[in-house]
Design a protein around this motif. Structure first.
Motif, PDB file in Angstrom:
ATOM      1  N   PRO A 224       0.821  -1.217   0.000  1.00 12.32           N
ATOM      2  CA  PRO A 224       0.000   0.000   0.000  1.00 12.32           C
ATOM      3  C   PRO A 224       0.858   1.273   0.000  1.00 12.32           C
ATOM      4  CG  PRO A 224      -0.923  -1.610   1.508  1.00 12.32           C
ATOM      5  CD  PRO A 224       0.368  -2.197   1.019  1.00 12.32           C
ATOM      6  N   GLU A 225       1.942   1.299   0.771  1.00 13.79           N
ATOM      7  CA  GLU A 225       2.803   2.499   0.855  1.00 13.79           C
ATOM      8  C   GLU A 225       3.440   2.819  -0.495  1.00 13.79           C
ATOM      9  OE1 GLU A 225       2.953  -0.106   2.904  1.00 13.79           O
ATOM     10  OE2 GLU A 225       2.108   0.826   4.710  1.00 13.79           O
ATOM     11  N   GLU A 226       3.733   1.763  -1.273  1.00 15.60           N
ATOM     12  CA  GLU A 226       4.350   1.959  -2.601  1.00 15.60           C
ATOM     13  C   GLU A 226       3.332   2.650  -3.526  1.00 15.60           C
ATOM     14  OE1 GLU A 226       5.261  -1.948  -4.078  1.00 15.60           O
ATOM     15  OE2 GLU A 226       5.425  -1.232  -6.153  1.00 15.60           O
ATOM     16  N   LEU A 227       2.077   2.197  -3.467  1.00 13.63           N
ATOM     17  CA  LEU A 227       1.030   2.820  -4.301  1.00 13.63           C
ATOM     18  C   LEU A 227       0.863   4.292  -3.907  1.00 13.63           C
ATOM     19  CD1 LEU A 227      -1.613  -0.075  -4.215  1.00 13.63           C
ATOM     20  CD2 LEU A 227      -0.086   0.518  -6.109  1.00 13.63           C
ATOM     21  N   VAL A 228       0.856   4.542  -2.591  1.00 16.41           N
ATOM     22  CA  VAL A 228       0.672   5.914  -2.106  1.00 16.41           C
ATOM     23  C   VAL A 228       1.850   6.785  -2.540  1.00 16.41           C
ATOM     24  CG1 VAL A 228       0.502   7.370  -0.036  1.00 16.41           C
ATOM     25  CG2 VAL A 228      -0.721   5.185  -0.127  1.00 16.41           C
ATOM     26  N   SER A 229       3.055   6.241  -2.497  1.00 21.19           N
ATOM     27  CA  SER A 229       4.212   7.094  -2.825  1.00 21.19           C
ATOM     28  C   SER A 229       4.169   7.505  -4.297  1.00 21.19           C
ATOM     29  CB  SER A 229       5.525   6.423  -2.438  1.00 21.19           C
ATOM     30  OG  SER A 229       5.892   5.499  -3.418  1.00 21.19           O
ATOM     31  N   PHE A 230       3.706   6.613  -5.176  1.00 26.14           N
ATOM     32  CA  PHE A 230       3.569   7.022  -6.584  1.00 26.14           C
ATOM     33  C   PHE A 230       2.444   8.049  -6.741  1.00 26.14           C
ATOM     34  CE2 PHE A 230       6.357   3.531  -7.666  1.00 26.14           C
ATOM     35  CZ  PHE A 230       7.001   3.988  -8.798  1.00 26.14           C
ATOM     36  N   LEU A 231       1.335   7.833  -6.036  1.00 26.59           N
ATOM     37  CA  LEU A 231       0.205   8.759  -6.176  1.00 26.59           C
ATOM     38  C   LEU A 231       0.595  10.175  -5.734  1.00 26.59           C
ATOM     39  CD1 LEU A 231      -2.808   9.246  -6.777  1.00 26.59           C
ATOM     40  CD2 LEU A 231      -3.311   8.554  -4.425  1.00 26.59           C
TER      41      LEU A 231
END
Ligand code: DO4
Ligand code: MG
Length: 278
Positions: A224-231
């Motif tokens: 989840p943190e990886e998705l958030v960092s791209f967003l």
């Protein structure tokens, strides 16, 4: 602890006890890196009420106000395979395989509050679509600073016929009036959700189950943190955001939603999101 957006304010539920915050706005309460601690403190300063259940049945709204709802795609193997099948005649099959393996995830803008319904609301299928499915997705609630502060349940309604005709039609397959449901609440806790958390989908037609499926969030290809960092790389979110993390449940190719179908998505400990198709 569960936070419900209700007409008269914010309803906090913990262990069957309800506390109503009447002078808080959803935007400022939710967009806080310490929302869990803030909710615990608010429970101490607001006496428990005994009509919590009746407020929930008459006043519940989707847990979103000025936040944008985004979505991640092709984050489970089942979504990659389903989409490769539906787009095989359009030459799109390769794109889904590539994005599943790539460093950069697929992220797309889904909707803002006016196109979203809460639990009990009606989701829609497009009149120009012939093949439609719900996508049951763990949905992250993220503060302006990019911290995951809670979780909700999302239904990323999708037109498989439009996306399958040409992947460039994705925004039309995904975004239209009534294209998403989120709710019933925002679940906040000290710890992240455990990896054995299950997402369960049931679709009923005239009281008969016509599709049922389940997936564990450990199957999610990306953190989840990886998705958030791209967003959050090049987008700011003054009121925070919600991010659907992708579907791991895709009904078989002979299934399409119909008007009147009841879609039930359960993710414990968040709860159950129930919607009917208009
Ligand atoms: O690639 C198109 C959308 C994917 C999606 O919504 C999902 O995998 O959940
Ligand atoms: Mg999806």
């Amino acid at each position: 602890m569960k936070l419900y957006k209700v007409k008269s304010g914010i309803l906090i539920e913990q262990d069957g006890s309800f506390h109503l915050l009447e002078n808080e706005t959803w935007d400022s309460f939710i967009n806080d890196d310490n929302v869990y601690r803030k909710a615990l403190e608010s429970m101490k300063s607001h006496k428990p009420i005994n009509n919590g259940q009746s407020i929930l049945s008459s006043e519940q709204e989707a847990p979103i106000q000025s936040q944008e709802l985004w979505a991640a795609g092709v984050t489970y193997i089942r979504s990659k395979v389903g989409r490769q099948e539906e787009s095989k005649n359009a030459g799109g099959g390769d794109f889904y395989g590539r994005v599943y393996e790539a460093e950069r995830p697929e992220l797309f803008f889904k909707a803002n509050a006016n196109r979203i319904v809460g639990s009990g609301g009606k989701v829609r299928i497009r009149k120009d679509s012939k093949w439609d499915v719900p996508e049951p997705e763990l949905t992250l609630v993220i503060s302006s600073s990019g911290k995951i502060v809670g979780y909700t349940i999302g239904n990323d309604m999708s037109s498989r016929s439009i996306e399958g005709e040409n992947p460039l039609y994705l925004p039309q397959a995904k975004t239209y009036d009534g294209c998403a449901a989120v709710g019933p609440c925002i679940y906040v806790s000290k710890e992240p959700l455990p990896s054995d958390t299950l997402i369960h989908l049931e679709i009923k037609r005239k009281d008969k189950t016509v599709f049922e499926g389940e997936v564990e969030i450990s199957q999610l290809k990306r953190k989840p943190e990886e998705l958030v960092s791209f967003l959050y790389r090049e987008c700011s979110f003054p009121n925070g955001s919600l991010l659907m993390t992708g579907t791991g449940i895709v009904p078989t190719n002979d299934f399409t939603l119909q008007s009147g179908d009841e879609i039930t998505i359960t993710i414990e400990p968040i709860g159950t999101l129930i919607n009917t198709v208009e």
